[in-house]
Motif scaffolding. Structure first.
Motif, PDB file in Angstrom:
ATOM      1  N   ALA A  91       0.822  -1.209   0.000  1.00  0.00           N
ATOM      2  CA  ALA A  91       0.000   0.000   0.000  1.00  0.00           C
ATOM      3  C   ALA A  91       0.858   1.262   0.000  1.00  0.00           C
ATOM      4  N   GLN A  92       2.054   1.176   0.587  1.00  0.00           N
ATOM      5  CA  GLN A  92       2.937   2.342   0.690  1.00  0.00           C
ATOM      6  C   GLN A  92       3.876   2.482  -0.506  1.00  0.00           C
ATOM      7  N   SER A  93       3.950   1.457  -1.354  1.00  0.00           N
ATOM      8  CA  SER A  93       4.933   1.433  -2.444  1.00  0.00           C
ATOM      9  C   SER A  93       4.255   1.690  -3.787  1.00  0.00           C
ATOM     10  N   PRO A  94       4.599   2.784  -4.462  1.00  0.00           N
ATOM     11  CA  PRO A  94       3.970   3.089  -5.753  1.00  0.00           C
ATOM     12  C   PRO A  94       4.276   2.017  -6.801  1.00  0.00           C
TER      13      PRO A  94
ATOM     14  N   GLY B  35      13.477   6.024  -3.623  1.00  0.00           N
ATOM     15  CA  GLY B  35      12.978   4.694  -3.311  1.00  0.00           C
ATOM     16  C   GLY B  35      13.830   3.610  -3.938  1.00  0.00           C
ATOM     17  N   PHE B  36      13.510   2.374  -3.581  1.00  0.00           N
ATOM     18  CA  PHE B  36      14.244   1.203  -4.064  1.00  0.00           C
ATOM     19  C   PHE B  36      13.337   0.445  -5.028  1.00  0.00           C
ATOM     20  N   PRO B  37      13.618   0.501  -6.339  1.00  0.00           N
ATOM     21  CA  PRO B  37      12.730  -0.135  -7.311  1.00  0.00           C
ATOM     22  C   PRO B  37      12.958  -1.640  -7.420  1.00  0.00           C
ATOM     23  N   LEU B  38      11.870  -2.381  -7.352  1.00  0.00           N
ATOM     24  CA  LEU B  38      11.884  -3.819  -7.584  1.00  0.00           C
ATOM     25  C   LEU B  38      11.224  -4.072  -8.936  1.00  0.00           C
TER      26      LEU B  38
ATOM     27  N   CYS C  57      17.348  -2.514  -8.124  1.00  0.00           N
ATOM     28  CA  CYS C  57      18.447  -1.684  -8.622  1.00  0.00           C
ATOM     29  C   CYS C  57      19.406  -1.393  -7.477  1.00  0.00           C
ATOM     30  N   ILE C  58      20.588  -1.981  -7.549  1.00  0.00           N
ATOM     31  CA  ILE C  58      21.531  -1.875  -6.450  1.00  0.00           C
ATOM     32  C   ILE C  58      22.090  -0.463  -6.317  1.00  0.00           C
ATOM     33  N   LEU C  59      22.141   0.289  -7.417  1.00  0.00           N
ATOM     34  CA  LEU C  59      22.587   1.676  -7.330  1.00  0.00           C
ATOM     35  C   LEU C  59      21.607   2.491  -6.496  1.00  0.00           C
ATOM     36  N   SER C  60      20.315   2.217  -6.667  1.00  0.00           N
ATOM     37  CA  SER C  60      19.310   2.905  -5.851  1.00  0.00           C
ATOM     38  C   SER C  60      19.519   2.586  -4.377  1.00  0.00           C
ATOM     39  N   GLY C  61      19.803   1.316  -4.082  1.00  0.00           N
ATOM     40  CA  GLY C  61      20.061   0.938  -2.701  1.00  0.00           C
ATOM     41  C   GLY C  61      21.269   1.652  -2.130  1.00  0.00           C
ATOM     42  N   ALA C  62      22.329   1.763  -2.937  1.00  0.00           N
ATOM     43  CA  ALA C  62      23.536   2.451  -2.477  1.00  0.00           C
ATOM     44  C   ALA C  62      23.253   3.924  -2.206  1.00  0.00           C
ATOM     45  N   CYS C  63      22.452   4.546  -3.074  1.00  0.00           N
ATOM     46  CA  CYS C  63      22.108   5.956  -2.875  1.00  0.00           C
ATOM     47  C   CYS C  63      21.291   6.149  -1.601  1.00  0.00           C
ATOM     48  N   LEU C  64      20.364   5.228  -1.344  1.00  0.00           N
ATOM     49  CA  LEU C  64      19.545   5.344  -0.135  1.00  0.00           C
ATOM     50  C   LEU C  64      20.386   5.135   1.119  1.00  0.00           C
ATOM     51  N   LEU C  65      21.256   4.129   1.094  1.00  0.00           N
ATOM     52  CA  LEU C  65      22.078   3.849   2.270  1.00  0.00           C
ATOM     53  C   LEU C  65      23.103   4.952   2.516  1.00  0.00           C
ATOM     54  N   GLY C  66      23.655   5.503   1.432  1.00  0.00           N
ATOM     55  CA  GLY C  66      24.678   6.539   1.571  1.00  0.00           C
ATOM     56  C   GLY C  66      24.136   7.946   1.534  1.00  0.00           C
ATOM     57  N   GLN C  67      22.815   8.075   1.314  1.00  0.00           N
ATOM     58  CA  GLN C  67      22.166   9.388   1.229  1.00  0.00           C
ATOM     59  C   GLN C  67      22.852  10.260   0.181  1.00  0.00           C
ATOM     60  N   THR C  68      23.050   9.667  -1.001  1.00  0.00           N
ATOM     61  CA  THR C  68      23.681  10.379  -2.109  1.00  0.00           C
ATOM     62  C   THR C  68      22.738  10.401  -3.304  1.00  0.00           C
TER      63      THR C  68
ATOM     64  N   PRO D  94       9.523   2.930  -0.762  1.00  0.00           N
ATOM     65  CA  PRO D  94       9.999   4.232  -0.276  1.00  0.00           C
ATOM     66  C   PRO D  94      11.209   4.096   0.639  1.00  0.00           C
ATOM     67  N   SER D  95      11.954   5.180   0.755  1.00  0.00           N
ATOM     68  CA  SER D  95      13.193   5.170   1.528  1.00  0.00           C
ATOM     69  C   SER D  95      12.986   4.688   2.959  1.00  0.00           C
ATOM     70  N   GLU D  96      11.962   5.189   3.619  1.00  0.00           N
ATOM     71  CA  GLU D  96      11.740   4.816   5.022  1.00  0.00           C
ATOM     72  C   GLU D  96      11.492   3.318   5.160  1.00  0.00           C
ATOM     73  N   GLN D  97      10.659   2.767   4.278  1.00  0.00           N
ATOM     74  CA  GLN D  97      10.360   1.337   4.346  1.00  0.00           C
ATOM     75  C   GLN D  97      11.579   0.499   3.957  1.00  0.00           C
ATOM     76  N   PHE D  98      12.385   1.004   3.019  1.00  0.00           N
ATOM     77  CA  PHE D  98      13.614   0.303   2.634  1.00  0.00           C
ATOM     78  C   PHE D  98      14.541   0.157   3.838  1.00  0.00           C
ATOM     79  N   HIS D  99      14.747   1.241   4.572  1.00  0.00           N
ATOM     80  CA  HIS D  99      15.634   1.186   5.732  1.00  0.00           C
ATOM     81  C   HIS D  99      15.065   0.281   6.827  1.00  0.00           C
ATOM     82  N   GLU D 100      13.756   0.304   7.008  1.00  0.00           N
ATOM     83  CA  GLU D 100      13.141  -0.587   8.001  1.00  0.00           C
ATOM     84  C   GLU D 100      13.368  -2.050   7.634  1.00  0.00           C
ATOM     85  N   LEU D 101      13.199  -2.373   6.351  1.00  0.00           N
ATOM     86  CA  LEU D 101      13.398  -3.758   5.915  1.00  0.00           C
ATOM     87  C   LEU D 101      14.854  -4.184   6.087  1.00  0.00           C
TER      88      LEU D 101
END
Length: 227
Positions: A36-39, A58-61, A90-101, A119-126
């Motif tokens: 519900a939270q993920s577009p 966000g982290f695209p699947l 997309c691992i680049l998206s994950g790296a950007c979210l983790l590194g805030q870049t 979304p970023s918040e849910q990605f970090h929670e997971l």
């Protein structure tokens, strides 16, 4: 997630679980909340999903289709880094979210694509709370790093004609691509790749047609690729 009928929601849940079995270990209520939270996005082939210096939200699947991630150069050339297929993120998206870049590469839909954007918040929670998802992400990091290291080795130590031959063997026997597409894949320019392809054709290894290369002598081409 886009609103829809219960049947639509159930179909999406089933597709996500089929592509990403790691989510089967989430409680049903939490999975439904995540969906519900993920577009859910559907983008046509050729669409640019992200560019260098764009923020990552966000982290695209990828559920359907293929995304090409490449590093563009100021002169218009690009180097393909990797592709994201169904069942991958997309691992680049994950790296950007983790590194805030911001993004440092370009992502383009190679075909019609359907993806779920966590979304970023849910990605970090997971990452923090769900071990299967955390393992999934870091396993992808390892696989992509190995691919990039292999690409660096290819560029540094193998001749372009051998790399082109290897690419045709891997994607053949019929490669539906322009000479520019192949040049981008190899980090080269169209004129050089076209000249090499004409040489392959003169040797009887390939047949050239508009936006298509057919490998007609894979044994000789593979032997050349091996050097």
């Amino acid at each position: 997630m886009d609103t829809g009928t219960e049947g639509d929601i159930a179909a999406l849940r089933a597709l996500v679980l089929a592509r990403f079995p790691i989510f089967a270990q989430l409680p049903a209520a939490r999975l439904d909340a995540l969906l519900a939270q993920s577009p859910l996005r559907r983008v046509p082939a050729g669409s640019v999903l992200f560019e260098p210096n764009m923020p990552c939200t966000g982290f695209p699947l990828v559920l359907e289709g293929s995304v090409r991630v490449s590093k563009p150069a100021p002169n218009g050339r690009e180097l393909v880094l990797y592709r994201v297929s169904p069942g991958e993120g997309c691992i680049l998206s994950g790296a950007c979210l983790l590194g805030q870049t911001e993004y440092s590469a370009r992502g383009v839909a190679e075909s019609d694509v359907m993806l779920l954007g966590i979304p970023s918040e849910q990605f970090h929670e997971l990452i923090l709370q769900h071990e299967p998802f955390r393992r999934f992400v870091f396993d992808m990091y390892g696989a992509r790093l190995a691919e990039v290291m292999e690409a660096v080795e290819e560029i540094a130590f193998r001749r372009l004609d051998q790399r082109l031959a290897q690419l045709l063997i891997q994607r053949g026997p019929v490669v539906n691509a322009t000479h520019q597409n192949l040049a981008d894949e190899l980090g080269s320019v169209r004129e050089v790749v076209s000249r090499l392809l004409r040489g392959f054709e003169e040797r009887g290894w390939v047949k050239l047609e508009r936006e298509r290369v057919t490998v007609v002598d894979p044994k000789s081409l593979a032997a050349f690729a091996r050097g």
